[in-house]
Write a protein that holds these residues in place. Structure first.
Motif, mmCIF file in Angstrom:
data_model
loop_
_atom_site.group_PDB
_atom_site.id
_atom_site.type_symbol
_atom_site.label_atom_id
_atom_site.label_comp_id
_atom_site.label_asym_id
_atom_site.label_seq_id
_atom_site.Cartn_x
_atom_site.Cartn_y
_atom_site.Cartn_z
ATOM 1 N N THR A 210 0.637 -1.392 -0.302
ATOM 2 C CA THR A 210 0.111 0.035 0.438
ATOM 3 C C THR A 210 1.044 1.537 0.214
ATOM 4 O O THR A 210 2.465 1.647 0.861
ATOM 5 N N ASN B 203 -6.076 4.601 0.891
ATOM 6 C CA ASN B 203 -5.795 3.510 0.940
ATOM 7 C C ASN B 203 -5.505 2.895 1.746
ATOM 8 O O ASN B 203 -5.362 1.594 1.245
ATOM 9 N N LEU C 239 -1.389 -4.727 -5.157
ATOM 10 C CA LEU C 239 -0.995 -3.108 -5.637
ATOM 11 C C LEU C 239 -1.715 -2.674 -4.701
ATOM 12 O O LEU C 239 -3.054 -2.081 -6.045
ATOM 13 N N ASN C 240 -1.774 -1.627 -3.966
ATOM 14 C CA ASN C 240 -3.165 -0.118 -3.546
ATOM 15 C C ASN C 240 -2.197 0.876 -4.154
ATOM 16 O O ASN C 240 -1.131 1.479 -3.056
ATOM 17 N N SER C 241 -2.410 1.039 -4.907
ATOM 18 C CA SER C 241 -1.592 2.357 -6.067
ATOM 19 C C SER C 241 -2.088 4.066 -5.524
ATOM 20 O O SER C 241 -3.553 4.031 -4.980
ATOM 21 N N CYS C 242 -1.326 4.651 -5.961
ATOM 22 C CA CYS C 242 -1.265 5.834 -5.607
ATOM 23 C C CYS C 242 -0.311 6.844 -6.769
ATOM 24 O O CYS C 242 0.501 6.550 -6.500
ATOM 25 N N GLU D 88 3.744 7.818 -7.546
ATOM 26 C CA GLU D 88 3.941 6.683 -8.553
ATOM 27 C C GLU D 88 4.690 6.317 -9.098
ATOM 28 O O GLU D 88 4.597 4.885 -10.175
ATOM 29 N N ARG E 97 7.379 4.743 -7.879
ATOM 30 C CA ARG E 97 7.339 3.895 -6.310
ATOM 31 C C ARG E 97 5.688 2.447 -7.263
ATOM 32 O O ARG E 97 6.520 2.089 -7.033
ATOM 33 N N VAL E 98 5.148 2.986 -7.207
ATOM 34 C CA VAL E 98 4.167 2.126 -8.314
ATOM 35 C C VAL E 98 4.850 1.878 -8.865
ATOM 36 O O VAL E 98 4.592 0.644 -9.475
ATOM 37 N N LYS F 189 7.476 -0.658 -8.544
ATOM 38 C CA LYS F 189 6.822 -2.450 -7.736
ATOM 39 C C LYS F 189 6.147 -2.990 -8.635
ATOM 40 O O LYS F 189 6.268 -4.260 -8.439
ATOM 41 N N LEU G 241 -4.360 -5.054 -8.684
ATOM 42 C CA LEU G 241 -3.637 -3.796 -8.792
ATOM 43 C C LEU G 241 -5.044 -2.861 -8.763
ATOM 44 O O LEU G 241 -5.898 -2.915 -9.816
#
Ligand code: SF4
Length: 422
Positions: free
Chosen positions: A8, A14, A44-47, A54, A56-57, A60, A78
């Motif tokens: 997360t 989130n 994956l809980n994205s931001c 973004e 970092r997402v 990942k 996702l």
């Protein structure tokens, strides 16, 4: 037993969503994996609110591409702000992801979240989402595009959920929404946040209520009056101002002026004098002149917020600001402005917290960190103290003997024995 892992990033919404997903997995018979590499199912809980989040997402997702090659049976999903209604482009870019679902949505394999998916042993302080999405379209923000228009959860559903969480051991509930001040406008009968808080305030066993985030253009007198009279509602408000210049606020499409913001703060402080008001600020918005930045500093010096979350502007593709403006403030200027806000705010917090030296405050003990218990006051100040006894989930009185800009320390004075009095 199959295992899951949820990664997360981003805001409290989130984190709250990930907790619900985790609880649902456990209801379905999964257990938490020791590490992401060992999980059978990974979410994956994205931001994407900031470029750094973004990035970092995306990193990942690249890691997961390799993992899927090594372990083709692992199920990958996702969610969060990276996922909007049209997932075609995501499916093309990340074909190794098995499921995409929007924040707050529940795909068939997760089933509709209900009270069964609440944690069996919640932490003393829990988050409950009351609405998803946002109708405001602030020019720099991607949330209205990614999370969609505001959808409020039915009031009865929220009351049921909070009642159940309290029955299972929670003591403090923070209600979450991108704009809690417009809660209920899309529901039959148009219940509002003040009405919701009034209903929740009467739940036996609940000690404290908080809520975030407020929008200055939508915060009502009725809500201020509710904060003043409802005994469980904490004296704390997050009221993002974003800038101290009317021209910049207009370019941000925030919908209020600096004078209107100051007036609102004065109204709140008049009704609830002990309230702690925190805010968010963006520095280096396109066209922000040195003088306009000084106006932000003046506002912060004048209002003296309890905390300020400051960020340097970064354009988010798809937003009005990214389309209409050149990102014309150099990075070193943005960094210098950010550091100046932080320096000013550190001094303000030093002074505010120093006034608590020798004062006794009530905290809800949330846990233990590096050998010390910690919890928060009604006004959201972080307090550390030593005790041999496990006091997690209890309300205790602490006499403050040391202060810093970021936290307080003290000694236990008396114990309210909240649990025993129930
Ligand atoms: S109020 Fe503005 S900044 Fe906040 S989520 Fe909505 S659009 Fe974004």
């Amino acid at each position: 037993m199959p295992t899951y892992h949820i990664w997360t990033i981003g805001c409290q919404m989130n984190k709250a969503e990930s907790e619900r997903i985790a609880s649902r997995f456990e209801e379905l018979g999964y257990e938490a994996a020791k590490s992401i590499d060992e999980a059978d199912l990974i979410v994956l809980n994205s931001c994407v609110v900031r470029q750094s989040a973004e990035d970092r997402v995306i990193n990942k997702l690249h890691d997961l591409r390799h993992l899927k090659k090594e372990k083709p049976d692992v199920i990958l999903a996702l969610t969060g702000c990276l996922v909007d209604s049209d997932t075609t482009h995501l499916k093309r870019s990340y074909p190794f992801i098995d499921h995409f679902f929007k924040a707050g949505d529940h795909p068939p394999w997760l089933e509709k979240a209900d009270t069964l998916s609440l944690p069996h042993h919640p932490t003393p302080s829990v988050f409950v989402t009351i609405s998803q999405g946002c109708d405001n379209f602030c020019s720099y923000c991607i949330v209205s595009y990614r999370r969609g228009r505001e959808r409020s959860r039915p009031l009865e559903e929220i009351v049921c959920e909070v009642t159940e969480l309290v029955r299972r051991g929670a003591k403090e509930v923070t209600l979450l929404g991108q704009n809690v001040d417009s809660y209920g406008h899309d529901l039959k009968g148009k219940p509002d946040l003040a009405y919701l808080l009034t209903g929740l305030n009467s739940i036996d066993g609940l000690a404290r209520l908080r809520f975030l985030t407020n929008h200055p253009k939508d915060m009502s007198r009725k809500l201020i009056a509710a904060i003043a009279v409802l005994d469980k509602v904490c004296e704390q408000i997050n009221l993002p101002v974003q800038a101290g210049s009317d021209e910049i606020l207009q370019a941000m499409k925030r919908g209020y002026t600096v004078a209107q913001y100051r007036h609102l703060v004065a109204q709140i402080r008049q009704k609830v004098p002990e309230i702690a008001i925190s805010t968010d600020v963006i520095v280096g918005f396109p066209t922000e002149s040195e003088d306009q930045f000084r106006q932000t500093l003046d506002l912060l010096s004048g209002i003296k917020f309890a905390t300020v979350h400051v960020a340097a502007y970064s354009p988010r593709p798809g937003t009005a600001a990214a389309r209409d403006y050149e990102d014309d403030i150099p990075l070193d200027v943005k960094k210098a402005r950010l550091a100046e806000v932080e320096r000013l705010q550190e001094q303000i917090q030093t002074d505010i917290n120093a006034r608590l030296l020798g004062v006794t405050v009530e905290i809800l003990v949330e846990g233990r960190n590096r050998g010390k218990w910690y919890g928060r006051t009604h006004t959201d100040k972080l307090v550390f103290f030593s005790s041999d006894r496990d006091s997690a989930g209890e309300l205790v009185n602490i006499k403050i003997d040391k202060t810093s800009p970021w936290s307080l320390q003290g000694k236990i004075k008396s114990d309210n024995n909240y649990q025993e009095e129930k």
